[in-house]
Design a protein around this motif. Structure first.
Motif: not given
Length: 162
Positions: A78-89, A95-100
Motif C-alpha cells: 500500500d502506497k509503495h508499489y504493485f506488480v502486474d504480470e501478464q498471464r495471457f496477451g 512483468h511491470h513494477k509500479h513504484f510510488i
C-alpha cells in the motif's frame, strides 16, 4: 531469449495518497491509455487492488486487431508499489513494477517493465521498429495525460534497453 527493459520515472505535484489512489485503481488505466487502443475493461476491476487479482481487458494495439490481455496483480504494498504480470496477451513475458514514493513537492512514480516479444528471432527483428516505439508512444501519452489531470510534471528518466 532476449528480455527487454523499459524504465520511466515521472514526478507529479500530488500527494502520495492521491498518486496511489489514482494509479492503483485498475479502472483508471483506460484514462491513461491512448483512445486508438480501444481499451475496454472486461473483468476484475470492481474491487480495490489486491494480490492475486486477475484483470481482463481488450485492447487494439496494432492494425485494429482486438486482443485479450489478462494480468495478475502479484504484489501490493500500500502506497509503495504493485506488480502486474501478464498471464495471457501480446507478450511472451510482461512483468511491470509500479513504484510510488514521496518526494519534495509531490510524488514520484516509477515504472520498470521487463518484457519479451513473441516469435523468437522474428520478434527481435520487429522490436526496434514496432514494439519499442509503440511502448514509448503509449507511455509518452500517459505522461501527457497525467500532466493534464494533475498539473505540471517533470519526466526524470525514460529508457528502454535494446
Amino acid at each position: 531469449m532476449k528480455i527487454y527493459t523499459f524504465h520511466k520515472k515521472q514526478n507529479l505535484p500530488i500527494s502520495i495518497e492521491q498518486a496511489w489512489d489514482f494509479l492503483s485503481n485498475p479502472e483508471n488505466l483506460k484514462t491513461i491509455t491512448p483512445d486508438y487502443m480501444g481499451f475496454h475493461m472486461v473483468s476484475g476491476a470492481d474491487k480495490p487492488m489486491y494480490p492475486e487479482q486477475i484483470i481482463q481487458y481488450i485492447v487494439t494495439p496494432v492494425l485494429r486487431i482486438k486482443t485479450t490481455w489478462v494480468t495478475e496483480i502479484t504484489h501490493v504494498r500500500d502506497k509503495h508499489y504493485f506488480v502486474d504480470e501478464q498471464r495471457f496477451g501480446l507478450y511472451a513475458l510482461w512483468h511491470h513494477k509500479h513504484f510510488i514514493k514521496e518526494i519534495e513537492g509531490g510524488g514520484e512514480m516509477e515504472d520498470i517493465i521487463d518484457y519479451k516479444v513473441p516469435f523468437g528471432f522474428l520478434g527481435q527483428l520487429v522490436h526496434p521498429i514496432l514494439v519499442k516505439p509503440k511502448l514509448e508512444e503509449i507511455f509518452n501519452y500517459r505522461t501527457r495525460k497525467l500532466e493534464e489531470l494533475f498539473g505540471v510534471y517533470i519526466t526524470v528518466f525514460n529508457e528502454t534497453n535494446n
